[in-house]
Design an enzyme around this catalytic site. Structure first.
Site, PDB file in Angstrom:
ATOM      1  N   ASN A   1     -67.605 -14.113  84.285  1.00  0.00           N
ATOM      2  CA  ASN A   1     -66.381 -13.492  83.758  1.00  0.00           C
ATOM      3  C   ASN A   1     -66.554 -12.852  82.383  1.00  0.00           C
ATOM      4  O   ASN A   1     -65.783 -11.966  82.017  1.00  0.00           O
ATOM      5  CB  ASN A   1     -65.276 -14.563  83.707  1.00  0.00           C
ATOM      6  CG  ASN A   1     -64.087 -14.117  82.907  1.00  0.00           C
ATOM      7  OD1 ASN A   1     -63.285 -13.310  83.364  1.00  0.00           O
ATOM      8  ND2 ASN A   1     -63.966 -14.621  81.679  1.00  0.00           N
TER       9      ASN A   1
ATOM     10  N   TYR B   1     -67.769   1.004  79.891  1.00  0.00           N
ATOM     11  CA  TYR B   1     -67.024  -0.103  80.511  1.00  0.00           C
ATOM     12  C   TYR B   1     -66.853   0.105  82.025  1.00  0.00           C
ATOM     13  O   TYR B   1     -67.291  -0.743  82.813  1.00  0.00           O
ATOM     14  CB  TYR B   1     -65.692  -0.293  79.780  1.00  0.00           C
ATOM     15  CG  TYR B   1     -64.894  -1.467  80.297  1.00  0.00           C
ATOM     16  CD1 TYR B   1     -65.401  -2.766  80.227  1.00  0.00           C
ATOM     17  CD2 TYR B   1     -63.641  -1.286  80.860  1.00  0.00           C
ATOM     18  CE1 TYR B   1     -64.676  -3.847  80.704  1.00  0.00           C
ATOM     19  CE2 TYR B   1     -62.902  -2.364  81.337  1.00  0.00           C
ATOM     20  CZ  TYR B   1     -63.424  -3.640  81.259  1.00  0.00           C
ATOM     21  OH  TYR B   1     -62.706  -4.710  81.742  1.00  0.00           O
TER      22      TYR B   1
ATOM     23  N   LYS C   1     -68.575  -1.912  85.304  1.00  0.00           N
ATOM     24  CA  LYS C   1     -67.782  -2.573  86.351  1.00  0.00           C
ATOM     25  C   LYS C   1     -68.078  -1.989  87.747  1.00  0.00           C
ATOM     26  O   LYS C   1     -67.951  -2.696  88.743  1.00  0.00           O
ATOM     27  CB  LYS C   1     -66.290  -2.500  86.016  1.00  0.00           C
ATOM     28  CG  LYS C   1     -65.910  -3.271  84.750  1.00  0.00           C
ATOM     29  CD  LYS C   1     -66.229  -4.768  84.844  1.00  0.00           C
ATOM     30  CE  LYS C   1     -65.740  -5.545  83.638  1.00  0.00           C
ATOM     31  NZ  LYS C   1     -66.014  -6.984  83.716  1.00  0.00           N
TER      32      LYS C   1
HETATM   33  P1  NAD Z   1     -61.340 -11.784  76.148  1.00  0.00           P
HETATM   34  O1  NAD Z   1     -61.897 -10.860  75.130  1.00  0.00           O
HETATM   35  O2  NAD Z   1     -60.050 -12.479  75.928  1.00  0.00           O
HETATM   36  O3  NAD Z   1     -62.443 -12.890  76.535  1.00  0.00           O
HETATM   37  C1  NAD Z   1     -63.779 -12.524  76.708  1.00  0.00           C
HETATM   38  C2  NAD Z   1     -64.616 -13.734  76.975  1.00  0.00           C
HETATM   39  O4  NAD Z   1     -65.966 -13.280  77.053  1.00  0.00           O
HETATM   40  C3  NAD Z   1     -64.561 -14.760  75.863  1.00  0.00           C
HETATM   41  O5  NAD Z   1     -64.565 -16.058  76.429  1.00  0.00           O
HETATM   42  C4  NAD Z   1     -65.857 -14.549  75.086  1.00  0.00           C
HETATM   43  O6  NAD Z   1     -66.423 -15.743  74.582  1.00  0.00           O
HETATM   44  C5  NAD Z   1     -66.770 -14.004  76.161  1.00  0.00           C
HETATM   45  N1  NAD Z   1     -67.756 -13.134  75.529  1.00  0.00           N
HETATM   46  C6  NAD Z   1     -67.536 -12.006  74.815  1.00  0.00           C
HETATM   47  N2  NAD Z   1     -68.698 -11.521  74.335  1.00  0.00           N
HETATM   48  C7  NAD Z   1     -69.665 -12.377  74.756  1.00  0.00           C
HETATM   49  C8  NAD Z   1     -71.061 -12.434  74.596  1.00  0.00           C
HETATM   50  N3  NAD Z   1     -71.740 -11.513  73.913  1.00  0.00           N
HETATM   51  N4  NAD Z   1     -71.742 -13.471  75.172  1.00  0.00           N
HETATM   52  C9  NAD Z   1     -71.094 -14.403  75.885  1.00  0.00           C
HETATM   53  N5  NAD Z   1     -69.771 -14.395  76.087  1.00  0.00           N
HETATM   54  C10 NAD Z   1     -69.067 -13.405  75.523  1.00  0.00           C
HETATM   55  O7  NAD Z   1     -61.309 -10.914  77.466  1.00  0.00           O
HETATM   56  P2  NAD Z   1     -60.537 -11.065  78.853  1.00  0.00           P
HETATM   57  O8  NAD Z   1     -59.506 -10.025  78.881  1.00  0.00           O
HETATM   58  O9  NAD Z   1     -60.197 -12.471  79.170  1.00  0.00           O
HETATM   59  O10 NAD Z   1     -61.725 -10.533  79.790  1.00  0.00           O
HETATM   60  C11 NAD Z   1     -62.430 -11.359  80.682  1.00  0.00           C
HETATM   61  C12 NAD Z   1     -63.008 -10.489  81.764  1.00  0.00           C
HETATM   62  O11 NAD Z   1     -61.948  -9.802  82.427  1.00  0.00           O
HETATM   63  C13 NAD Z   1     -63.974  -9.395  81.263  1.00  0.00           C
HETATM   64  O12 NAD Z   1     -65.062  -9.296  82.160  1.00  0.00           O
HETATM   65  C14 NAD Z   1     -63.127  -8.147  81.326  1.00  0.00           C
HETATM   66  O13 NAD Z   1     -63.914  -6.991  81.503  1.00  0.00           O
HETATM   67  C15 NAD Z   1     -62.252  -8.430  82.515  1.00  0.00           C
HETATM   68  N6  NAD Z   1     -61.016  -7.648  82.586  1.00  0.00           N
HETATM   69  C16 NAD Z   1     -60.039  -7.803  81.640  1.00  0.00           C
HETATM   70  C17 NAD Z   1     -58.888  -7.039  81.760  1.00  0.00           C
HETATM   71  C18 NAD Z   1     -57.776  -7.146  80.768  1.00  0.00           C
HETATM   72  O14 NAD Z   1     -56.864  -6.306  80.837  1.00  0.00           O
HETATM   73  N7  NAD Z   1     -57.762  -8.120  79.886  1.00  0.00           N
HETATM   74  C19 NAD Z   1     -58.726  -6.150  82.825  1.00  0.00           C
HETATM   75  C20 NAD Z   1     -59.732  -6.040  83.757  1.00  0.00           C
HETATM   76  C21 NAD Z   1     -60.882  -6.807  83.635  1.00  0.00           C
END
Ligand code: NAD
Length: 245
Positions: free
Chosen positions: A88, A153, A157
């Site tokens: 994730n 990005y 994906k």
């Molecule tokens: P967030 O920024 O709240 O959390 C990101 C997580 O990734 C954190 O736990 C952080 O510790 C970890 N992380 C970041 N950089 C890192 C690194 N270099 N090494 C290890 N871990 C790392 O983001 P989120 O919104 O919870 O996103 C989680 C996933 O969901 C991602 O893959 C993101 O692409 C995807 N996503 C998010 C959204 C959205 O709208 N929030 C939409 C589609 C997909």
């Protein structure tokens, strides 16, 4: 639904990953979260402990296969098996291509794609040995339509979807299911970091009229991790309120 299953969740310290950890714990899984820093991992574990859940956590560099392999071996030794991997962790981007440096692009691919590959490569031998496993990847709605800036990005994906579909075919005969969830705009720090001009027009296009909450997304992971999805593999499940941007 996940009684005694051992699940590793990368990016489990906040946002979507933290909610996946919580919903898996509610369903009696044994959860191991990975984060980028010791402090954020400890903080997340403390929050879960306050809610009455016991989880463990690590902070390996996801771009470093040898480091990951060592940590994953330690988890296998501790729990005896690894049943679920949730890839994730991810970072986003929003700069125009002229402003995106080669390093910016590389950084996204390193975490969102190479990190996913490294984790999967480390865990698959144990799942093969057990002839059982579930691998879940966090994709995004931009993996279907792209986005008008931050090209690294969506590129990452699209790769996530490719890895998901390919590994579902490669690992199916070992009883390992591989699926992805493609969230729409979700209420996490990642979205808080994006400019309003990017988010507000997006929300207007969402038929359900709101952005997603982490629980909306985590529930889809629970379904895919559980026996309810026993015949689902190679699927990219959109959880986006029918947003199509
Ligand atoms: P967030 O920024 O709240 O959390 C990101 C997580 O990734 C954190 O736990 C952080 O510790 C970890 N992380 C970041 N950089 C890192 C690194 N270099 N090494 C290890 N871990 C790392 O983001 P989120 O919104 O919870 O996103 C989680 C996933 O969901 C991602 O893959 C993101 O692409 C995807 N996503 C998010 C959204 C959205 O709208 N929030 C939409 C589609 C997909």
């Amino acid at each position: 639904m996940l009684k005694d299953k051992v699940a590793i969740i990368t990016g489990g310290t906040r946002g979507i990953g933290f909610e996946i950890a919580r919903v898996f714990l509610e369903n009696h899984a044994k959860v191991v979260i990975f984060g980028s820093k010791k402090e954020s991992v400890n903080q997340a574990l403390a929050s879960l402990r306050e809610e009455g859940y016991d989880a463990s956590g690590y902070y390996p560099n996801l771009s470093d296969f040898n480091q990951i392999a060592q940590v994953v071996q330690g988890i296998k030794d501790k729990y005896g098996h690894i049943d679920i991997l949730v890839n994730n962790a991810g970072i986003s981007a929003n700069k125009k291509i002229e402003d995106t440096t080669v390093e910016d692009f590389q950084k996204i691919m390193d975490l969102n794609v190479n990190g996913m590959f490294n984790m999967t490569k480390a865990v698959v031998p144990f799942m093969k040995e057990a002839h059982d496993g579930v691998i879940l990847n966090t994709s995004s709605m931009v993996s279907i339509y792209g986005q008008p800036s931050g090209v690294g990005y969506p590129t990452s994906k699209f790769a996530v979807n490719g890895m998901t579909k390919s590994l579902a075919r490669e690992l199916g005969s070992f009883n390992i299911r591989v699926n992805a969830v493609a969230p729409g705009v979700t209420n996490t720090d990642m979205v808080a970091a994006l400019p309003k001009e990017m988010i507000e027009p997006l929300i207007k296009t969402i038929p359900l009229g709101r952005i997603g909450q982490p629980r909306d997304i985590a529930n889809a992971f629970l379904f895919l991790a559980s026996p309810l999805a026993s015949y689902v593999t190679g699927e990219i499940l959109s959880v986006d309120g029918a947003a199509r941007s």
